[in-house]
Design a protein around this motif. Structure first.
Motif, mmCIF file in Angstrom:
data_model
loop_
_atom_site.group_PDB
_atom_site.id
_atom_site.type_symbol
_atom_site.label_atom_id
_atom_site.label_comp_id
_atom_site.label_asym_id
_atom_site.label_seq_id
_atom_site.Cartn_x
_atom_site.Cartn_y
_atom_site.Cartn_z
ATOM 1 N N LEU A 175 -4.365 -6.181 6.545
ATOM 2 C CA LEU A 175 -4.659 -5.403 5.345
ATOM 3 C C LEU A 175 -4.124 -6.166 4.139
ATOM 4 O O LEU A 175 -2.950 -6.539 4.105
ATOM 5 N N LEU A 177 -2.887 -6.287 0.442
ATOM 6 C CA LEU A 177 -2.308 -5.337 -0.498
ATOM 7 C C LEU A 177 -2.393 -5.838 -1.933
ATOM 8 O O LEU A 177 -2.326 -7.035 -2.205
ATOM 9 N N ILE A 184 -3.924 -0.692 -0.667
ATOM 10 C CA ILE A 184 -4.736 -1.582 0.153
ATOM 11 C C ILE A 184 -5.942 -2.009 -0.670
ATOM 12 O O ILE A 184 -6.776 -1.184 -1.057
ATOM 13 N N VAL A 187 -9.624 -4.663 3.591
ATOM 14 C CA VAL A 187 -9.382 -4.754 5.032
ATOM 15 C C VAL A 187 -9.932 -6.100 5.481
ATOM 16 O O VAL A 187 -11.112 -6.389 5.301
ATOM 17 N N LEU A 339 1.984 3.415 0.485
ATOM 18 C CA LEU A 339 0.594 3.063 0.190
ATOM 19 C C LEU A 339 -0.164 4.284 -0.310
ATOM 20 O O LEU A 339 -0.335 5.256 0.420
ATOM 21 N N GLY A 342 -3.530 4.486 1.836
ATOM 22 C CA GLY A 342 -3.490 4.153 3.249
ATOM 23 C C GLY A 342 -3.053 5.344 4.095
ATOM 24 O O GLY A 342 -2.066 6.018 3.772
ATOM 25 N N VAL A 389 3.007 -1.716 5.874
ATOM 26 C CA VAL A 389 2.159 -2.906 6.006
ATOM 27 C C VAL A 389 2.814 -4.034 5.248
ATOM 28 O O VAL A 389 3.171 -3.875 4.072
#
Length: 391
Positions: A175, A177, A184, A187, A339, A342, A389
């Motif tokens: 992912l 960022l 995010i 992807v 996030l 997310g 993440v």
């Protein structure tokens, strides 16, 4: 949290949780892209026992969620979405020893205290209700209002109704960022970068790598069996048969003993096809590609001991699935810490078929600023400090 409902969402994982999430997003008119490393229901969902049940749960967050999960199945069946795919039936938890009778007495009281309709059966009443049971059965607790569903059929219904075509054979590598790691941006997949307003990780065992939860999420294997058709015997069972020992295998009763590497708990489910589904094991290691003669023979012996008529029914297939378990025994559902766009829904272990639709619906409600049907505080990803993440 999102400042407004998303107009587009990427969902990673097309098992029952991801498919349900995608369905409820699409129902709101939100554009959905559903990704999977292989195909829909290819992993745990396609190798599950299909129980839509509260019978083995003890009071707490999972029982509350299961009650709402069963109710949602009923509503979606009545609506037509799950019609013919959701079989309503009772579950009979059966005791054959004095020790199991004591467990059932306590468990039935716990179920009743949570508002579950239960009925205790002994002697003549039990043999009349379920004549196929062994004479060794000393008592049973009938848990009313339960059901059964085949995972891949439910996923097919959800995807067909929403018109979503899964991006198959698309692995998520990471992912990307942005905004100082608070959002995010993309992807990263084997087919390039994909973008959307929000991202949902519902990738089962694949969620651990994406969220840094290798020490929290573990793989738990279960072996199951399917027999040939035996319509007369099948019709003599008014519902699923669960041995009292299953409660210990499932962790629904407190125990001072350390769980064994392989737990065995018997469930015999009469399928609408006239066959029987027999399960299963709970193992902390092993490949989903393999079953073994020790587990299969022990499950068959236990099944015949409880339902003697099965001795004349042939075994057609043995198979295994690897489910995602969480260290504290509760699934992870909610917003990924740090996030704003997310979200995650994973770690349902053997309860994914029952909880998948209600979890997906509740997560969509959370994303859209509505009050979720499930109270998600007990399942909050933030309870694990490592959940997140890496930038």
């Amino acid at each position: 949290m999102l400042s407004r409902p998303p107009s587009s969402v990427i969902v990673v994982g097309s098992g029952i949780v991801g498919a349900a999430t995608a369905y409820f997003l699409a129902e709101r008119g939100i554009d959905v892209r559903l990704l999977d490393t292989s195909a829909p229901a290819a992993e745990a969902t396609g190798a599950a026992d299909g129980a839509v049940s509260v019978a083995s749960k003890r009071p707490g967050p999972i029982m509350t969620a299961a009650l709402k999960g069963v109710a949602l199945y009923g509503k979606l069946a009545d609506k037509g979405l799950f019609a013919g795919a959701f079989k309503r039936r009772s579950t009979f938890i059966v005791a054959i020893s004095e020790e199991e009778c004591a467990v059932l007495d306590a468990h039935s009281a716990a179920l009743a205290s949570a508002g579950v309709k239960v009925e205790i059966l002994h002697g003549v009443a039990l043999s009349r209700k379920s004549p196929a049971l062994s004479p060794r059965a000393r008592m049973a607790v009938e848990v009313h209002g339960e059901g059964h569903a085949i995972g891949y059929q439910i996923v097919h219904r959800l995807l067909s109704a929403s018109g979503i075509v899964v991006d198959r054979n698309t692995s998520v590598e990471g992912l990307s960022l942005v905004n100082g790691g608070k959002r995010i941006g993309a992807v990263v997949t084997s087919r390039g970068e994909l973008r959307a307003d929000a991202v949902v990780i519902a990738a089962g065992n694949g969620s651990a790598r994406l969220l840094g939860l290798g020490d929290v999420l573990t793989q738990r294997k279960g072996q199951l069996l399917v027999t040939e058709r035996a319509p007369a015997l099948n019709g003599s069972l008014p519902g699923a048969i669960m041995s009292g020992r299953y409660l210990l295998s499932k962790g629904s009763q407190k125990s001072t003993h350390t769980p064994p590497p392989r737990g065995l708990g018997l469930v015999i489910d009469p399928l609408v096809t006239g066959q029987f589904l027999i399960g299963g094991t709970r193992e902390d290691s092993g490949s989903r590609e393999t079953t073994d003669i020790d587990a299969v023979s022990r499950m068959l012996a236990d099944a015949v001991d409880l339902v003697p008529g099965l001795s004349g029914v042939r075994l057609l297939r043995s198979f295994a699935g690897v489910r995602t378990a969480v260290a504290d025994g509760l699934p992870i559902v909610g917003q990924i810490p740090g996030l704003e766009n997310g979200f995650v829904a994973t770690g349902f272990e053997g309860d994914g078929i029952c909880l998948g639709p209600i979890a997906g619906k509740s997560l969509v409600q959370l994303m859209c600023g509505d009050e979720p049907d499930l109270r998600l505080s007990s399942f909050d990803p933030g309870r694990f400090a490592d959940c997140g993440v890496a930038a």
